[in-house]
Design a protein around this motif. Sequence first.
Motif, PDB file in Angstrom:
ATOM      1  N   PHE A  49       0.812  -1.221   0.000  1.00  0.00           N
ATOM      2  CA  PHE A  49       0.000   0.000   0.000  1.00  0.00           C
ATOM      3  C   PHE A  49       0.846   1.272   0.000  1.00  0.00           C
ATOM      4  O   PHE A  49       0.446   2.279  -0.582  1.00  0.00           O
ATOM      5  CB  PHE A  49      -0.950   0.023   1.212  1.00  0.00           C
ATOM      6  N   SER A  50       1.962   1.266   0.691  1.00  0.00           N
ATOM      7  CA  SER A  50       2.730   2.516   0.800  1.00  0.00           C
ATOM      8  C   SER A  50       4.223   2.219   0.875  1.00  0.00           C
ATOM      9  O   SER A  50       4.833   2.402   1.924  1.00  0.00           O
ATOM     10  CB  SER A  50       2.267   3.306   2.023  1.00  0.00           C
ATOM     11  N   THR A  53       7.451   7.171   0.162  1.00  0.00           N
ATOM     12  CA  THR A  53       6.861   8.496   0.304  1.00  0.00           C
ATOM     13  C   THR A  53       7.630   9.432  -0.614  1.00  0.00           C
ATOM     14  O   THR A  53       8.809   9.191  -0.895  1.00  0.00           O
ATOM     15  CB  THR A  53       6.907   8.972   1.771  1.00  0.00           C
ATOM     16  N   TRP A  54       6.965  10.448  -1.101  1.00  0.00           N
ATOM     17  CA  TRP A  54       7.563  11.287  -2.142  1.00  0.00           C
ATOM     18  C   TRP A  54       7.648  12.733  -1.709  1.00  0.00           C
ATOM     19  O   TRP A  54       6.784  13.233  -0.991  1.00  0.00           O
ATOM     20  CB  TRP A  54       6.735  11.186  -3.429  1.00  0.00           C
ATOM     21  N   GLY A 112      -4.602   2.233   5.789  1.00  0.00           N
ATOM     22  CA  GLY A 112      -5.281   3.518   5.619  1.00  0.00           C
ATOM     23  C   GLY A 112      -6.693   3.550   6.174  1.00  0.00           C
ATOM     24  O   GLY A 112      -7.542   4.280   5.672  1.00  0.00           O
ATOM     25  N   GLY A 113      -6.948   2.758   7.195  1.00  0.00           N
ATOM     26  CA  GLY A 113      -8.265   2.797   7.843  1.00  0.00           C
ATOM     27  C   GLY A 113      -9.367   2.138   7.036  1.00  0.00           C
ATOM     28  O   GLY A 113     -10.545   2.453   7.218  1.00  0.00           O
TER      29      GLY A 113
ATOM     30  N   ARG B  38       2.272   9.430  -7.304  1.00  0.00           N
ATOM     31  CA  ARG B  38       2.861   8.281  -6.608  1.00  0.00           C
ATOM     32  C   ARG B  38       2.744   8.397  -5.093  1.00  0.00           C
ATOM     33  O   ARG B  38       3.361   7.619  -4.362  1.00  0.00           O
ATOM     34  CB  ARG B  38       4.327   8.132  -7.007  1.00  0.00           C
ATOM     35  N   PRO B  40       1.240   7.640  -1.780  1.00  0.00           N
ATOM     36  CA  PRO B  40       0.278   6.660  -1.265  1.00  0.00           C
ATOM     37  C   PRO B  40      -0.788   7.291  -0.370  1.00  0.00           C
ATOM     38  O   PRO B  40      -1.899   6.783  -0.278  1.00  0.00           O
ATOM     39  CB  PRO B  40       1.152   5.670  -0.482  1.00  0.00           C
ATOM     40  N   CYS B  41      -0.435   8.416   0.270  1.00  0.00           N
ATOM     41  CA  CYS B  41      -1.396   9.082   1.162  1.00  0.00           C
ATOM     42  C   CYS B  41      -2.603   9.607   0.379  1.00  0.00           C
ATOM     43  O   CYS B  41      -3.692   9.748   0.928  1.00  0.00           O
ATOM     44  CB  CYS B  41      -0.732  10.248   1.884  1.00  0.00           C
ATOM     45  N   ARG B  43      -4.314   8.338  -1.924  1.00  0.00           N
ATOM     46  CA  ARG B  43      -5.406   7.401  -2.204  1.00  0.00           C
ATOM     47  C   ARG B  43      -6.605   7.734  -1.310  1.00  0.00           C
ATOM     48  O   ARG B  43      -7.748   7.613  -1.723  1.00  0.00           O
ATOM     49  CB  ARG B  43      -4.967   5.963  -1.930  1.00  0.00           C
ATOM     50  N   GLY B 133      -3.032   9.519   4.604  1.00  0.00           N
ATOM     51  CA  GLY B 133      -3.384   8.192   4.115  1.00  0.00           C
ATOM     52  C   GLY B 133      -4.600   7.570   4.774  1.00  0.00           C
ATOM     53  O   GLY B 133      -4.886   6.403   4.537  1.00  0.00           O
ATOM     54  N   GLU B 134      -5.321   8.329   5.585  1.00  0.00           N
ATOM     55  CA  GLU B 134      -6.485   7.755   6.281  1.00  0.00           C
ATOM     56  C   GLU B 134      -7.759   8.274   5.644  1.00  0.00           C
ATOM     57  O   GLU B 134      -8.009   9.476   5.648  1.00  0.00           O
ATOM     58  CB  GLU B 134      -6.446   8.118   7.766  1.00  0.00           C
ATOM     59  N   GLU B 135      -8.524   7.345   5.092  1.00  0.00           N
ATOM     60  CA  GLU B 135      -9.781   7.756   4.497  1.00  0.00           C
ATOM     61  C   GLU B 135     -10.899   7.670   5.532  1.00  0.00           C
ATOM     62  O   GLU B 135     -10.733   7.104   6.600  1.00  0.00           O
ATOM     63  CB  GLU B 135     -10.103   6.884   3.280  1.00  0.00           C
ATOM     64  N   CYS B 169       2.045  13.985   0.538  1.00  0.00           N
ATOM     65  CA  CYS B 169       3.449  14.188   0.156  1.00  0.00           C
ATOM     66  C   CYS B 169       3.628  15.592  -0.411  1.00  0.00           C
ATOM     67  O   CYS B 169       2.785  16.063  -1.175  1.00  0.00           O
ATOM     68  CB  CYS B 169       3.842  13.165  -0.914  1.00  0.00           C
TER      69      CYS B 169
END
Lengths: 132, 188
Positions: A49-50, A53-54, A112-113, B38, B40-41, B43, B133-135, B169
């Motif tokens: 999933f992750s 980080t960017w 992510g919950g 890119r 991931p957060c 999403r 990254g927490e929905e 990010c």
Amino acid sequence: MIEHSPEIRRRAQEHFERSQQASNAFTDRLFSVLMLVQWAGSVGAALWFSPSTWEGARSSVHPHVWWALCLGGALALMPVALTLLRPGSLTTRLVIAAAQSCFSALLIHLTGGRIETHFHVFGSLAFLAFYR
Amino acid sequence: MWSRQPGGSTSAPAVLPASLQSYQTSGRPTLLVAVHPRCPCSRATVANLERAFCAPQRRCPIVAFVYAPQDHAAGWSDTDLVDRLATLPGLSMVVDPGGAAAAGLGMSTSGHVVLYDRDGRLAFTGGVTPSRGEEGDCLALDALIDALAPGDKPAAAQSGAVSASVFGCPLCNDTNPPGCSPVAEGRR
């Protein structure tokens, strides 16, 4: 009602305690295997999933990967160590139960919950209810 | 904690810039979102935008600024996140080399959303997730949904634009061109 002699009652009690201790130790070992599987699963979830980080065009390893490795490792290895050192003891069972709860929280965070991951809590509760 | 540490942002223009008015639809708000393809957060940002736009009466034109490095290779921005973003109704995608266009709109963190009401006034600026990254539900998403609701008095006319912390990010780093500053003012 049949009255047993004190000697028979003592031997029955000893047999029960030995059997219960063996059962507890066996269940502890099962949970230890589960802990290691969950550790691998949490690292896999973090990588899936992750992974990174960017910051603009630069990437680095996502903190989730380190958390899965370190926190997941601590959560898994403590119960495994206690299972080896003190199999079947109350302390071992309590630590395993706490670690199982913490794994639910870790997996929910790493994904992510997502609603789906919350079912890990329900599954864990069912097993922990029998595991006392 | 890292996941609750907001990213940087600057003030968004008070009115919809003229260069974006071609996206505006009469009687509807206009939503802008900056995304690192890119990250991931982000999403979670896309998932929460899907929640916000699941009701047809809330739909409006969306302009997504998709970050790409200045010298990016072809396909650098082709990710599953961008594919999912593209499924949002009414979305127009703009490739944003270096994140400069997003920075000009006050967006320097992936997941930053800016909403202009039907009159082109700033109604909402910030993130729509409770943390990185927490929905899921959060006050910021509720505020965005309130601002999207048609027929209501524009939020900006009532009490000014709503702002929220952005979690994602950074779009910029020290190799980016001027206009895309990695250091920006924080928000609540």
